[in-house]
Design a protein around this motif. Structure first.
Motif, mmCIF file in Angstrom:
data_model
loop_
_atom_site.group_PDB
_atom_site.id
_atom_site.type_symbol
_atom_site.label_atom_id
_atom_site.label_comp_id
_atom_site.label_asym_id
_atom_site.label_seq_id
_atom_site.Cartn_x
_atom_site.Cartn_y
_atom_site.Cartn_z
ATOM 1 N N ASP A 73 -13.699 6.609 -6.891
ATOM 2 C CA ASP A 73 -12.929 5.486 -6.542
ATOM 3 C C ASP A 73 -13.043 4.591 -7.646
ATOM 4 O OD1 ASP A 73 -11.788 3.478 -5.034
ATOM 5 O OD2 ASP A 73 -13.730 2.232 -5.301
ATOM 6 N N ASP A 93 -12.035 0.790 -8.480
ATOM 7 C CA ASP A 93 -12.159 -0.577 -8.508
ATOM 8 C C ASP A 93 -13.650 -0.847 -7.597
ATOM 9 O OD1 ASP A 93 -9.997 -1.658 -9.567
ATOM 10 O OD2 ASP A 93 -8.707 -1.194 -7.595
ATOM 11 N N GLY A 103 -10.907 -1.480 -1.303
ATOM 12 C CA GLY A 103 -10.322 -0.106 -0.908
ATOM 13 C C GLY A 103 -8.976 0.113 0.116
ATOM 14 N N VAL A 104 -8.664 -1.345 0.372
ATOM 15 C CA VAL A 104 -7.437 -1.537 1.163
ATOM 16 C C VAL A 104 -6.217 -1.505 0.401
ATOM 17 C CG1 VAL A 104 -6.400 -2.957 2.933
ATOM 18 C CG2 VAL A 104 -9.025 -2.164 3.056
ATOM 19 N N ARG A 141 -2.465 -2.905 -1.139
ATOM 20 C CA ARG A 141 -2.300 -4.242 -1.427
ATOM 21 C C ARG A 141 -1.383 -4.677 -0.246
ATOM 22 N NH1 ARG A 141 1.559 -4.602 -6.274
ATOM 23 N NH2 ARG A 141 0.147 -3.050 -7.399
ATOM 24 N N SER A 175 -7.949 6.637 -5.711
ATOM 25 C CA SER A 175 -8.220 5.001 -5.821
ATOM 26 C C SER A 175 -6.652 4.632 -4.868
ATOM 27 C CB SER A 175 -7.904 4.677 -7.309
ATOM 28 O OG SER A 175 -7.686 3.151 -7.177
ATOM 29 N N ALA A 176 -7.173 3.457 -4.325
ATOM 30 C CA ALA A 176 -5.591 2.893 -3.639
ATOM 31 C C ALA A 176 -4.971 2.341 -4.475
ATOM 32 C CB ALA A 176 -6.373 2.100 -2.204
ATOM 33 N N SER A 177 -5.457 1.752 -5.678
ATOM 34 C CA SER A 177 -4.671 0.779 -6.497
ATOM 35 C C SER A 177 -3.441 1.673 -7.074
ATOM 36 C CB SER A 177 -5.604 0.552 -7.796
ATOM 37 O OG SER A 177 -4.912 -0.316 -8.467
ATOM 38 N N LYS A 178 -2.311 0.830 -7.308
ATOM 39 C CA LYS A 178 -1.201 1.326 -7.866
ATOM 40 C C LYS A 178 -1.351 0.955 -9.675
ATOM 41 C CE LYS A 178 1.973 1.047 -4.002
ATOM 42 N NZ LYS A 178 3.000 0.281 -3.310
ATOM 43 N N ASN A 179 -2.431 0.264 -9.792
ATOM 44 C CA ASN A 179 -2.846 -0.057 -11.308
ATOM 45 C C ASN A 179 -3.700 0.826 -11.673
ATOM 46 O OD1 ASN A 179 -0.937 -2.302 -11.331
ATOM 47 N ND2 ASN A 179 -2.329 -3.261 -9.951
ATOM 48 N N LYS A 200 -6.824 4.154 2.512
ATOM 49 C CA LYS A 200 -8.319 4.448 2.826
ATOM 50 C C LYS A 200 -8.307 3.494 4.144
ATOM 51 C CE LYS A 200 -9.765 5.125 -1.799
ATOM 52 N NZ LYS A 200 -10.420 4.541 -2.794
HETATM 53 P P1 B16 Z 1 -3.409 -2.620 -6.337
HETATM 54 P P2 B16 Z 1 -9.939 1.444 -5.203
HETATM 55 C C1 B16 Z 1 -8.494 -0.722 -4.307
HETATM 56 O O1 B16 Z 1 -8.886 0.101 -5.250
HETATM 57 C C2 B16 Z 1 -9.078 -1.896 -4.530
HETATM 58 O O2 B16 Z 1 -10.360 -1.865 -4.028
HETATM 59 C C3 B16 Z 1 -8.571 -3.183 -3.341
HETATM 60 O O3 B16 Z 1 -9.042 -4.278 -3.310
HETATM 61 C C4 B16 Z 1 -6.955 -3.248 -3.820
HETATM 62 O O4 B16 Z 1 -6.247 -4.010 -2.901
HETATM 63 C C5 B16 Z 1 -6.255 -1.682 -3.631
HETATM 64 O O5 B16 Z 1 -6.939 -0.914 -4.456
HETATM 65 C C6 B16 Z 1 -4.909 -1.902 -4.186
HETATM 66 O O6 B16 Z 1 -4.822 -2.265 -5.619
HETATM 67 O O7 B16 Z 1 -3.132 -3.906 -5.937
HETATM 68 O O8 B16 Z 1 -3.976 -2.468 -7.830
HETATM 69 O O9 B16 Z 1 -2.520 -1.516 -6.051
HETATM 70 O O10 B16 Z 1 -11.239 0.539 -4.875
HETATM 71 O O11 B16 Z 1 -9.455 2.287 -4.236
HETATM 72 O O12 B16 Z 1 -9.934 1.901 -6.619
#
Ligand code: B16
Ligand code: MG
Length: 216
Positions: free
Chosen positions: A7, A9, A44-45, A47, A112-116, A143
């Protein structure tokens, strides 16, 4: 062959605090105070799912246009908070753990759930460690659905049961368990459940203490 799926973040870098800060500010504009305890349920959730939860907790309703503009506002704020991230910001022990895995020829993936996610890995200058990257842009279901980790395993060419997932969120641990992978929680069993093992960080548990999970 064994693989490690990370993961991002809260596991590789402490960006979880920046997600919290940006969401707390959005929540405030809705007249709602986002507690650290409630924020655990956002880790992990995705946006949009995170905003849906905040709206639900606050009792506020917004139209689609406002919903989209709140998502943009949150991401702009988040991006401004991570603008100064650099190689020194990888969490303690992460870099040497990645180096050890690479030395042991264990495949390394990101789930990772993050688009960044790619942007953050570039800032930390650790992109080259990853044999596969699956992030919020690549999945339909967030997730705790196992899609992100199953896609990671597939991209690495490794069976799910040979994957070890490192996660700091309950949603992520549940996703790993549901994918039939070994889930190692970065955090305390007082906050998280369902994982195979709990470690506070990568400093206290270097590879030697995790080796049993990577044995063929
Ligand atoms: P973004 P991970 C997740 O990343 C974060 O834990 C979660 O807080 C966030 O809302 C999600 O990514 C979406 O991130 O806004 O940057 O697309 O922990 O799965 O790496
Ligand atoms: Mg996380």
């Amino acid at each position: 062959m064994k693989a490690a799926l990370f993961d991002l973040d809260g596991v590789i870098v402490d960006t979880a605090k920046y997600h919290y800060e940006a969401w707390a500010s959005i929540a405030q504009t809705l007249g709602y105070t986002l507690s650290a305890e409630k924020n655990e349920a956002l880790k992990g959730v995705s946006r949009d799912q995170s905003l849906m939860r905040i709206l639900d907790w606050s009792g506020a309703t917004v139209n689609e246009e406002t919903f989209q503009s709140l998502l943009k506002k949150k991401n702009r704020h988040y991006l401004s908070l991570v603008a100064s991230l650099g190689p020194k910001d990888a969490l303690p022990g992460v870099l040497s753990f990645l180096e050890t895995l690479q030395y042991k020829t264990i495949s390394i993936g990101l789930g990772s759930a993050s688009k960044n996610a790619r942007l953050i890995l570039e800032r930390l200058k650790i992109m080259s460690f990853f044999d596969a990257i699956v992030d919020g842009n690549d999945v339909k279901q967030g997730k705790p659905h196992p899609e992100v980790f199953l896609k990671g395993a597939k991209a690495l060419g490794v069976s799910p049961h040979n994957c070890v997932v490192f996660e700091d969120s309950q949603a992520g641990i549940d996703a790993a368990v549901s994918a039939k992978m070994t889930a190692i929680a970065i955090g305390s069993p007082e906050v998280l459940s369902n994982a195979t093992k709990y470690i506070p960080s990568f400093t206290s548990h270097p590879y030697a203490k995790l080796a049993e999970y990577f044995q063929e």
